[in-house]
Design a protein around this motif. Structure first.
Motif, short mmCIF file in Angstrom:
data_model
loop_
_atom_site.label_atom_id
_atom_site.label_comp_id
_atom_site.label_asym_id
_atom_site.label_seq_id
_atom_site.Cartn_x
_atom_site.Cartn_y
_atom_site.Cartn_z
N ALA A 1 0.84 -1.21 0.00
CA ALA A 1 0.00 0.00 0.00
C ALA A 1 0.87 1.26 0.00
N GLU A 2 2.02 1.18 0.71
CA GLU A 2 2.91 2.35 0.81
C GLU A 2 3.99 2.35 -0.28
N LYS A 3 3.91 1.38 -1.18
CA LYS A 3 4.90 1.23 -2.26
C LYS A 3 6.33 1.11 -1.73
N ASP A 4 6.47 0.46 -0.58
CA ASP A 4 7.81 0.21 -0.03
C ASP A 4 8.21 -1.20 -0.45
N TYR A 5 8.68 -1.31 -1.69
CA TYR A 5 8.98 -2.63 -2.25
C TYR A 5 10.30 -3.20 -1.70
N THR A 6 11.14 -2.32 -1.20
CA THR A 6 12.40 -2.79 -0.58
C THR A 6 12.09 -3.63 0.66
N THR A 7 11.23 -3.06 1.53
CA THR A 7 10.89 -3.79 2.76
C THR A 7 10.05 -5.02 2.43
N GLN A 8 9.18 -4.87 1.45
CA GLN A 8 8.36 -6.02 1.04
C GLN A 8 9.25 -7.20 0.65
N GLN A 9 10.27 -6.88 -0.13
CA GLN A 9 11.23 -7.91 -0.58
C GLN A 9 11.97 -8.50 0.61
N TRP A 10 12.40 -7.64 1.50
CA TRP A 10 13.15 -8.07 2.69
C TRP A 10 12.29 -9.00 3.57
N LEU A 11 10.99 -8.71 3.62
CA LEU A 11 10.08 -9.51 4.46
C LEU A 11 9.87 -10.93 3.94
#
Ligand code: FE2
Ligand code: FE2
Length: 172
Positions: free
Chosen positions: A110-120
């Motif tokens: 939702a926040e377009k934080d794809y870096t953290t999404q990937q890390w998760l």
């Protein structure tokens, strides 16, 4: 700089992983007192792994320019009705953690934080393993029925999918 909503969600997960560590430590101590050293060892290692999950979150939040906050952890119970009911609680808790990780992934998207999404993704995969481990243990306990826990206590460490692969497993 880390997104604020993502930072809040990750800090909430710090609390959940820390509580997981306390919960499994309480279970380990209970099993140890009850004379089940194998089950206790499995749970002590699990407690260490949860602490490692918490640290992983703390470091990530801080490295991304956020601020990790270490909260109070709710006190877990110190008595468990039976080994089977205790492992049912482990499975339920891991399912709760999986849902929580999925919720954070949703915040990232939702926040377009794809870096953290990937890390998760590491946590997503870890949760698959955690749930599988708990289900395999419950399968064995169901097979055992009202039988003696002596052999189960002796064999439980061989049920760890990560047995021998992690430093925690060797050190615990
Ligand atoms: Fe965890
Ligand atoms: Fe876990």
């Amino acid at each position: 700089m880390i997104n604020k909503k993502v930072e809040i969600a990750l800090n909430e997960q710090v609390e959940k992983e820390g509580y997981s560590s306390s919960l499994y430590l309480a279970m380990a101590s209970w099993a140890e007192v009850k004379g089940m050293p194998g089950i206790a060892k499995w749970l002590y290692i699990q407690s260490d792994e949860e602490r490692f999950h918490m640290l992983k979150l703390v470091k990530f939040i801080n490295e991304r320019g956020g601020k990790a906050v270490i909260p109070d952890f709710k006190q877990p119970g110190s008595e468990f009705p039976s080994v089977k009911i205790m492992f049912e609680e482990v499975l339920k808790h891991e399912q709760f953690i999986s849902a929580s990780i999925n919720d954070i992934v949703a915040v990232c998207i939702a926040e377009k934080d794809y870096t953290t999404q990937q890390w998760l993704q590491w946590f997503v995969n870890e949760q698959i393993e955690e749930e599988t481990n708990a289900m395999q243990i419950l399968d064995k306990l169901h097979l055992l029925g009202d039988g003696s826990l002596y052999l189960f206590d002796h064999d439980i460490m061989s049920l760890r999918n990560d047995a021998g692969n992690s430093s925690e497993a060797q050190g615990g």
